[in-house]
Design a protein around this motif. Structure first.
Motif, PDB file in Angstrom:
ATOM      1  N   ALA A 251       1.394   9.140  -5.781  1.00 46.03           N
ATOM      2  CA  ALA A 251       1.833  10.506  -5.508  1.00 46.03           C
ATOM      3  C   ALA A 251       2.813  10.996  -6.567  1.00 46.03           C
ATOM      4  CB  ALA A 251       2.477  10.566  -4.117  1.00 46.03           C
ATOM      5  N   GLU A 252       3.712  10.086  -6.993  1.00 40.92           N
ATOM      6  CA  GLU A 252       4.672  10.459  -8.033  1.00 40.92           C
ATOM      7  C   GLU A 252       3.962  10.762  -9.353  1.00 40.92           C
ATOM      8  OE1 GLU A 252       8.649   8.581 -10.247  1.00 40.92           O
ATOM      9  OE2 GLU A 252       7.642   7.518  -8.606  1.00 40.92           O
ATOM     10  N   GLU A 253       2.977   9.905  -9.685  1.00 41.77           N
ATOM     11  CA  GLU A 253       2.224  10.127 -10.921  1.00 41.77           C
ATOM     12  C   GLU A 253       1.431  11.429 -10.835  1.00 41.77           C
ATOM     13  OE1 GLU A 253       0.982   9.334 -14.766  1.00 41.77           O
ATOM     14  OE2 GLU A 253       2.532   8.352 -13.537  1.00 41.77           O
TER      15      GLU A 253
ATOM     16  N   GLU B 215       0.829  -1.211   0.000  1.00 39.45           N
ATOM     17  CA  GLU B 215       0.000   0.000   0.000  1.00 39.45           C
ATOM     18  C   GLU B 215       0.858   1.254   0.000  1.00 39.45           C
ATOM     19  OE1 GLU B 215      -2.485  -0.415   3.377  1.00 39.45           O
ATOM     20  OE2 GLU B 215      -3.878  -1.842   2.432  1.00 39.45           O
ATOM     21  N   LYS B 216       1.964   1.218   0.739  1.00 33.39           N
ATOM     22  CA  LYS B 216       2.865   2.374   0.772  1.00 33.39           C
ATOM     23  C   LYS B 216       3.489   2.610  -0.593  1.00 33.39           C
ATOM     24  CE  LYS B 216       6.950   4.215   3.102  1.00 33.39           C
ATOM     25  NZ  LYS B 216       8.019   3.943   4.108  1.00 33.39           N
ATOM     26  N   ALA B 217       3.950   1.510  -1.243  1.00 32.31           N
ATOM     27  CA  ALA B 217       4.540   1.644  -2.569  1.00 32.31           C
ATOM     28  C   ALA B 217       3.516   2.177  -3.571  1.00 32.31           C
ATOM     29  CB  ALA B 217       5.090   0.292  -3.034  1.00 32.31           C
TER      30      ALA B 217
ATOM     31  N   ALA C 165       0.904   4.007  -2.860  1.00 33.47           N
ATOM     32  CA  ALA C 165       0.654   5.414  -2.541  1.00 33.47           C
ATOM     33  C   ALA C 165       1.778   6.307  -3.057  1.00 33.47           C
ATOM     34  CB  ALA C 165       0.487   5.577  -1.034  1.00 33.47           C
ATOM     35  N   GLU C 166       3.027   5.835  -2.895  1.00 34.99           N
ATOM     36  CA  GLU C 166       4.159   6.613  -3.398  1.00 34.99           C
ATOM     37  C   GLU C 166       4.111   6.741  -4.918  1.00 34.99           C
ATOM     38  OE1 GLU C 166       7.590   4.639  -1.900  1.00 34.99           O
ATOM     39  OE2 GLU C 166       7.404   5.482   0.130  1.00 34.99           O
ATOM     40  N   LYS C 167       3.757   5.620  -5.587  1.00 35.63           N
ATOM     41  CA  LYS C 167       3.661   5.661  -7.043  1.00 35.63           C
ATOM     42  C   LYS C 167       2.550   6.598  -7.487  1.00 35.63           C
ATOM     43  CE  LYS C 167       3.179   2.689 -11.104  1.00 35.63           C
ATOM     44  NZ  LYS C 167       3.001   1.291 -11.583  1.00 35.63           N
TER      45      LYS C 167
ATOM     46  N   LYS D  86       2.199  14.027  -9.036  1.00 33.61           N
ATOM     47  CA  LYS D  86       3.153  15.131  -9.125  1.00 33.61           C
ATOM     48  C   LYS D  86       3.582  15.357 -10.575  1.00 33.61           C
ATOM     49  CE  LYS D  86       7.427  16.937  -7.146  1.00 33.61           C
ATOM     50  NZ  LYS D  86       7.957  17.381  -8.440  1.00 33.61           N
TER      51      LYS D  86
END
Length: 343
Positions: free
Chosen positions: A172-174, A164-166, A168-170, A176
């Motif tokens: 967020a990166e997308e 889930e963290k990965a 969420a990070e992906k 951004k």
């Protein structure tokens, strides 16, 4: 009256046997150190004491140990009494002083039945497990399985949290990246809009400026430009812009100003000088005739003379020069373009 005779002695529990030794009491047999033969050699065997206290202490210790480990399964074993030498038994702590044991015992006499009454099979079991008839081995197996399940559940939860963290990070990166692209696109549109607005404002300025300026001739052909080299010019270079046209065609004032010179000027032929409000001078040369006089105020588009071929020329044309207030020559085409006029 008191008698002087000594009181009769109380009967002794011991009697002398036929060998002269002290007779033992008929009741309890209690051997003494004198009645035990010493062991030959360098060591002696310590005296044995009663079994009640040592058995109680050891039994309570075994129960406490088994209760802590939860591993004993000896319900089929008969209790065994164990005696200890005095050198060890004398240094053992009181059973009541042991942690978690003293509260179950009122005195040494009651300790042994308590230990004997508690079956070892229930050591380490909860009351619910004991009521269900489970033994220590099964309870331990169940606990191990439960612990394994808990560890697996914990590992699954950690893996899920990491995934889930990965994600969420992906995300967020997308997000951004999309935001950066949107900002870049917005910035490009803004820049394009600003440039378009600037261009439009410049066009409007030039259009407004052109309304206040005018070309010197209506019908013409450019035959020579500023800076050309040739022997026909005394300086070796052309200092103006030549507009070739029909003889006698009207020449117009490029902007409002004052006539500062009007007449013959040598190689320039008939020349008229128009001074603008900012001090810039416009020279009209080779005219066939002059229609204004010195000091006269003229407006944009007003006729000031006629195209001709006077002075040093090879044909009918207008030689137009633009000079600064200090007298320095500049490119007439560039100057006219800066005023919104296309030559």
């Amino acid at each position: 009256m008191a008698s002087n005779q000594p009181a009769p002695e109380a009967p002794s529990p011991f009697s002398t046997d036929s060998y002269g030794g002290a007779e033992r009491s008929v009741g309890e047999w209690n051997p003494t150190e004198d009645s035990i033969r010493p062991v030959r050699g360098r060591h002696r065997v310590a005296k044995q004491r009663g079994l009640a206290r040592s058995s109680t202490v050891l039994g309570v210790g075994v129960i406490a140990a088994v209760g802590a480990g939860g591993m004993a399964t000896a319900q089929d074993k008969a209790p065994v009494s164990i005696s200890l030498p005095d050198s060890i038994a004398d240094n053992l702590p009181d059973a009541k002083s042991l942690p978690g044991v003293g509260t179950f015992m009122s005195d040494e006499a009651e300790a042994a039945p308590v230990a004997a009454a508690a079956p070892l099979t229930t050591a380490g079991l909860t009351s619910a497990e004991a009521e269900q008839g489970a033994d220590a081995g099964e309870a331990l197996r169940a606990r191990i399985l439960q612990q394994a399940e808990q560890q697996q559940a914990s590992a699954d939860a950690e893996a899920k949290a990491a995934a889930e963290k990965a994600a969420a990070e992906k995300a967020a990166e997308e997000a951004k990246k999309q935001q950066d692209e949107a900002e870049a696109e917005a910035a490009a549109k803004k820049k394009a809009a600003e440039e378009a607005a600037k261009k439009k404002a410049e066009e409007e300025r030039l259009a407004k400026l052109a309304a206040s300026f005018s070309l010197p001739a209506a019908s013409y052909t450019i035959t020579s430009t500023y800076g050309q080299s040739g022997a026909m010019w005394s300086s070796g270079q052309h200092t103006g812009l030549d507009f070739a046209g029909a003889a006698g065609s009207p020449l117009k004032a490029v902007h409002s100003g004052t006539i500062t010179s009007a007449g013959w000027s040598g190689s320039y032929g008939y020349r008229t000088v128009l001074q603008l409000d900012d001090g810039t001078e416009i020279w009209y040369a080779h005219q066939s005739s002059i229609d204004v006089s010195v000091g006269q105020k003229v407006t944009t588009g007003e006729t000031i003379g006629r195209m001709g071929a006077t002075g040093n020329v090879t044909g009918v044309h207008l030689h137009l020069e633009v000079r600064t207030a200090g007298g320095s020559a500049m490119d007439p085409m560039a100057w006219l373009n800066s005023k919104g006029l296309q030559v």
